[in-house]
Scaffold this motif. Structure first.
Motif, short mmCIF file in Angstrom:
data_model
loop_
_atom_site.label_atom_id
_atom_site.label_comp_id
_atom_site.label_asym_id
_atom_site.label_seq_id
_atom_site.Cartn_x
_atom_site.Cartn_y
_atom_site.Cartn_z
N ALA A 352 0.86 -1.18 0.00
CA ALA A 352 0.00 0.00 0.00
C ALA A 352 0.90 1.22 0.00
O ALA A 352 1.78 1.36 0.86
CB ALA A 352 -0.91 0.00 1.21
N VAL A 353 0.69 2.12 -0.97
CA VAL A 353 1.56 3.27 -1.13
C VAL A 353 0.73 4.54 -1.32
O VAL A 353 -0.27 4.53 -2.02
CB VAL A 353 2.53 3.06 -2.32
CG1 VAL A 353 1.78 2.72 -3.60
CG2 VAL A 353 3.44 4.26 -2.54
N VAL A 354 1.15 5.61 -0.66
CA VAL A 354 0.49 6.91 -0.81
C VAL A 354 1.19 7.69 -1.91
O VAL A 354 2.42 7.82 -1.90
CB VAL A 354 0.57 7.74 0.49
CG1 VAL A 354 -0.22 9.03 0.34
CG2 VAL A 354 0.05 6.95 1.66
N LEU A 355 0.40 8.25 -2.83
CA LEU A 355 0.96 8.96 -3.97
C LEU A 355 0.10 10.18 -4.30
O LEU A 355 -1.08 10.23 -3.92
CB LEU A 355 1.02 8.04 -5.19
CG LEU A 355 1.93 6.81 -5.08
CD1 LEU A 355 1.63 5.81 -6.17
CD2 LEU A 355 3.41 7.22 -5.12
N PRO A 356 0.65 11.15 -5.04
CA PRO A 356 -0.18 12.27 -5.48
C PRO A 356 -1.21 11.80 -6.51
O PRO A 356 -0.98 10.82 -7.22
CB PRO A 356 0.83 13.23 -6.09
CG PRO A 356 1.98 12.39 -6.49
CD PRO A 356 2.05 11.28 -5.48
N PHE A 361 -3.91 9.45 -13.52
CA PHE A 361 -4.34 9.83 -14.87
C PHE A 361 -3.24 10.38 -15.77
O PHE A 361 -3.47 10.55 -16.97
CB PHE A 361 -5.47 10.87 -14.79
CG PHE A 361 -5.14 12.06 -13.94
CD1 PHE A 361 -4.38 13.11 -14.44
CD2 PHE A 361 -5.61 12.14 -12.64
CE1 PHE A 361 -4.08 14.21 -13.66
CE2 PHE A 361 -5.32 13.24 -11.84
CZ PHE A 361 -4.55 14.29 -12.36
N ARG A 362 -2.05 10.67 -15.25
CA ARG A 362 -1.01 11.23 -16.13
C ARG A 362 -0.66 10.23 -17.23
O ARG A 362 -0.67 9.02 -17.00
CB ARG A 362 0.23 11.61 -15.31
CG ARG A 362 0.02 12.81 -14.41
CD ARG A 362 1.32 13.38 -13.87
NE ARG A 362 2.06 12.47 -13.04
CZ ARG A 362 2.29 12.64 -11.74
NH1 ARG A 362 1.79 13.70 -11.11
NH2 ARG A 362 3.00 11.77 -11.06
N ALA A 365 4.93 8.08 -20.29
CA ALA A 365 5.56 6.90 -19.68
C ALA A 365 4.77 6.42 -18.46
O ALA A 365 4.63 5.21 -18.24
CB ALA A 365 7.00 7.23 -19.28
N GLU A 366 4.23 7.34 -17.69
CA GLU A 366 3.48 6.96 -16.50
C GLU A 366 2.20 6.20 -16.87
O GLU A 366 1.83 5.23 -16.22
CB GLU A 366 3.14 8.20 -15.67
CG GLU A 366 4.37 8.83 -15.02
CD GLU A 366 4.01 10.04 -14.19
OE1 GLU A 366 4.05 9.95 -12.96
OE2 GLU A 366 3.67 11.08 -14.78
N GLY A 367 1.54 6.67 -17.92
CA GLY A 367 0.34 5.97 -18.40
C GLY A 367 0.68 4.57 -18.87
O GLY A 367 -0.08 3.62 -18.65
N HIS A 368 1.83 4.44 -19.53
CA HIS A 368 2.28 3.13 -20.02
C HIS A 368 2.54 2.17 -18.85
O HIS A 368 2.11 1.01 -18.88
CB HIS A 368 3.55 3.32 -20.85
CG HIS A 368 4.19 2.03 -21.27
ND1 HIS A 368 3.81 1.33 -22.39
CD2 HIS A 368 5.18 1.28 -20.68
CE1 HIS A 368 4.53 0.22 -22.50
NE2 HIS A 368 5.37 0.17 -21.48
N ASN A 471 -11.87 2.91 -20.08
CA ASN A 471 -11.40 4.24 -19.70
C ASN A 471 -9.92 4.43 -20.02
O ASN A 471 -9.28 5.37 -19.51
CB ASN A 471 -11.64 4.48 -18.21
CG ASN A 471 -13.07 4.90 -17.91
OD1 ASN A 471 -13.48 6.00 -18.26
ND2 ASN A 471 -13.83 4.01 -17.30
N ASP A 472 -9.39 3.53 -20.88
CA ASP A 472 -8.00 3.62 -21.33
C ASP A 472 -7.02 3.61 -20.15
O ASP A 472 -6.01 4.29 -20.16
CB ASP A 472 -7.79 4.87 -22.19
CG ASP A 472 -6.53 4.78 -23.04
OD1 ASP A 472 -6.08 3.64 -23.32
OD2 ASP A 472 -5.98 5.84 -23.39
N TYR A 473 -7.36 2.83 -19.13
CA TYR A 473 -6.52 2.64 -17.95
C TYR A 473 -6.28 3.93 -17.17
O TYR A 473 -5.30 4.06 -16.44
CB TYR A 473 -5.20 1.95 -18.33
CG TYR A 473 -5.45 0.59 -18.91
CD1 TYR A 473 -5.66 -0.52 -18.09
CD2 TYR A 473 -5.56 0.41 -20.30
CE1 TYR A 473 -5.95 -1.76 -18.63
CE2 TYR A 473 -5.85 -0.85 -20.84
CZ TYR A 473 -6.05 -1.92 -20.00
OH TYR A 473 -6.34 -3.16 -20.52
N ASN A 474 -7.17 4.88 -17.37
CA ASN A 474 -7.17 6.10 -16.55
C ASN A 474 -7.91 5.76 -15.25
O ASN A 474 -9.06 5.32 -15.27
CB ASN A 474 -7.90 7.22 -17.31
CG ASN A 474 -7.88 8.54 -16.55
OD1 ASN A 474 -8.01 8.58 -15.34
ND2 ASN A 474 -7.72 9.62 -17.30
N LEU A 475 -7.25 5.96 -14.12
CA LEU A 475 -7.82 5.56 -12.83
C LEU A 475 -8.45 6.72 -12.07
O LEU A 475 -8.79 6.58 -10.88
CB LEU A 475 -6.73 4.93 -11.96
CG LEU A 475 -6.04 3.68 -12.52
CD1 LEU A 475 -4.94 3.20 -11.56
CD2 LEU A 475 -7.05 2.57 -12.78
#
Length: 526
Positions: A352-356, A361-362, A365-368, A471-475
């Protein structure tokens, strides 16, 4: 117990304030926590030595001048180095230094002796199994610093005053069932974090968030073989996980900041975690990972948000990143930490990790990488949106990602929107106990396959992998969970009537002012 804990916390904070005004928060944090730690080590040493010497009807303080002092001292030292990991002589105990500092009713000069004692604690471990765990622990406690006073006597006077106040407090270490001191130490760390502004995020995760992460990774478990935090700060997350289960066999962590690394080791020892049970390293986790050959049953982390890293092309062949085909951007290391943690996670583990929020949705490379984790690995288990402004030093909204390797044929991901469930306390938003429990209860229901109970209108949704693909892997949570709240319809007739009444009142006021101006023989202001 709660009243005793609160009293101890207040006593320690009052002593900390003895140093307030002399230096900034970071500096007096290092001194007060260092001295508390020194007293803790002294008391543990004295209690253990007395236990060993009890069959011979001796106490540790009685060894000085004893006919067989050398024999007894050697035996106590060997036992202490194995059991406690360090050794202190009777003359080096905290209580003895405090006593000498006040001998004759006046403040005596003890700075040189104190410096030698702190150095000797570290030196006593050299060549032993505990050397790495105690090395340089007191390096931030600089007794020669001008921040303590202009002259040597000024510095000595302040230090003696702090030691004297601390010596008057009973840490209740004889009570092996109590962890009041460890909790009080954690309280002080939190107090310093709340007053340290932006720097606080370097070493402290608010307990409310630690609590959620710890409960998420221990669902269905009462024992853990190992827990790991790749950005462990002061160690609060690791220790919070231990509170959720009966036993944690091993604690692992890595921390880049040397001061915070020392604080983490102190915090571990103050919570009575044996030196053989923890392995904390001082290095940059992404650039120079120290535990890559190990896999962990539980991983928790609050990495620095959107930190920079090298993203060197050399990392494309690193086992942590090579499968993905792309590296996280150098300007935002968020997913690099996720990839690192996924690599270190054991087959039966949970992380479990806390992230911005941006990680949801970015693109580029992050989306990939996000798509790869979901589509190729199927490791993503839950996405939890937290309120904004719950972390010290930043007001940005954050989220928790929960990942598991053993999801078998699971084709769903839980989404929780807890962003509106909080209490505002001064300038900070705070998750209440009921807000935390709502998150955990929803996740437990989902984990147990009780999807009906896990689906709460406007709060949570169990989304299929097919939905996420659509949703194209947009979370981004609103894409998967309807959080729209209809506003009450506006009664335009009532609004119109109210405006007319206001206009009439305004005209009446204008007429009154005009009459006053006429009586005074001056022009009206309108």
């Amino acid at each position: 117990m709660t009243a005793q804990k609160a009293q101890l916390e207040q006593q320690l904070w009052n002593i900390a304030n003895t140093l307030r005004g002399k230096m900034d928060a970071d500096d007096f944090r290092d001194y007060i926590l260092g001295f508390i730690f020194y007293k803790y080590l002294s008391k543990k040493m004295e209690l253990y030595a007395n236990e060993i010497l009890a069959p011979d009807k001796l106490s540790f303080s009685q060894l000085s001048g004893h006919a067989q002092e050398a024999v007894y001292m050697a035996a106590v030292k060997d036992a202490a180095l194995d059991k406690l990991g360090y050794f202190l002589e009777p003359s080096e105990l905290f209580s003895e230094l405090a006593r000498r500092g006040n001998a004759g009713g006046k403040h005596q000069f003890i700075l040189a002796d104190l410096a030698k004692v702190l150095t000797h604690i570290e030196q006593s471990t050299m060549g032993t199994e505990s050397e790495d765990d105690f090395g340089n622990l007191f390096e931030d406690l600089d007794l020669t610093s001008s921040k303590l006073g202009k002259s040597e006597n000024d510095k000595n006077e302040l230090i003696v005053k702090v030691l004297t106040h601390l010596d008057e407090i009973d840490f209740d270490l004889e009570n092996t069932e109590s962890d009041i001191l460890g909790d009080a130490y954690e309280y002080l760390i939190g107090q310093f974090a709340s007053g340290a502004g932006k720097k606080a995020g370097e070493f402290y995760t608010p307990q409310q968030v630690s609590n959620i992460l710890a409960q998420l990774v221990t669902v269905g478990k009462d024992k853990l073989k190992s827990v790991y935090d790749p950005t462990c700060g002061s160690g609060s997350l690791l220790l919070r996980v231990a509170k959720q289960v009966k036993e944690v066999s091993s604690f692992y962590g890595q921390e880049m900041n040397p001061t915070t690394y020392n604080l983490c080791r102190m915090n571990m020892i103050m919570h009575d975690v044996h030196y053989k049970k923890f392995d904390i390293k001082n290095e940059d986790t992404l650039e120079r990972p120290q535990h890559t050959d190990l896999r962990f049953e539980a991983i928790v982390a609050n990495p620095p948000f959107s930190a920079k890293w090298s993203a060197s092309p050399l990392f494309t062949t690193d086992d942590r990143f090579s499968d993905y085909g792309k590296l996280a951007p150098s300007s935002k290391a968020d997913f690099a930490f996720v990839q690192h943690m996924v690599h270190q996670l054991d087959t039966n583990g949970t992380m479990a990790v806390v992230l911005p929020h941006g990680v949801l949705f970015r693109g580029a490379a992050e989306g990939h990488i996000r798509k790869y984790v979901i589509k190729n690995y199927n490791y993503l288990d839950a996405v939890i949106g937290l309120p904004a402004n719950i972390f010290y030093g930043t007001s940005i909204p954050t989220c928790i990602l929960v990942l598991k390797k053993q999801r078998a044929d699971k084709k769903e991901v839980l989404f929780i929107d807890a962003s509106q469930n909080f209490e505002k306390v001064k300038t900070q938003n705070v998750l209440r106990d009921e807000d935390i429990q709502a998150i955990i209860n929803t996740y437990k229901a989902y984990t147990n396959g009780q999807f009906t109970e896990a689906e709460i209108e406007k709060y949570s949704h169990v989304a299929t992998l097919a939905e996420i693909k659509e949703n194209d892997y947009n979370l981004n949570i609103p894409r998967h969970l309807d959080t729209f709240e209809e506003e009450e319809p506006v009664d335009l007739v009532a609004v119109s009537k109210e405006l007319q009444e206001l206009a009439e009142q305004s005209k009446s006021t204008d007429d009154t002012i005009a009459n006053f101006c006429k009586e005074l023989g001056i022009n009206t202001p309108f």
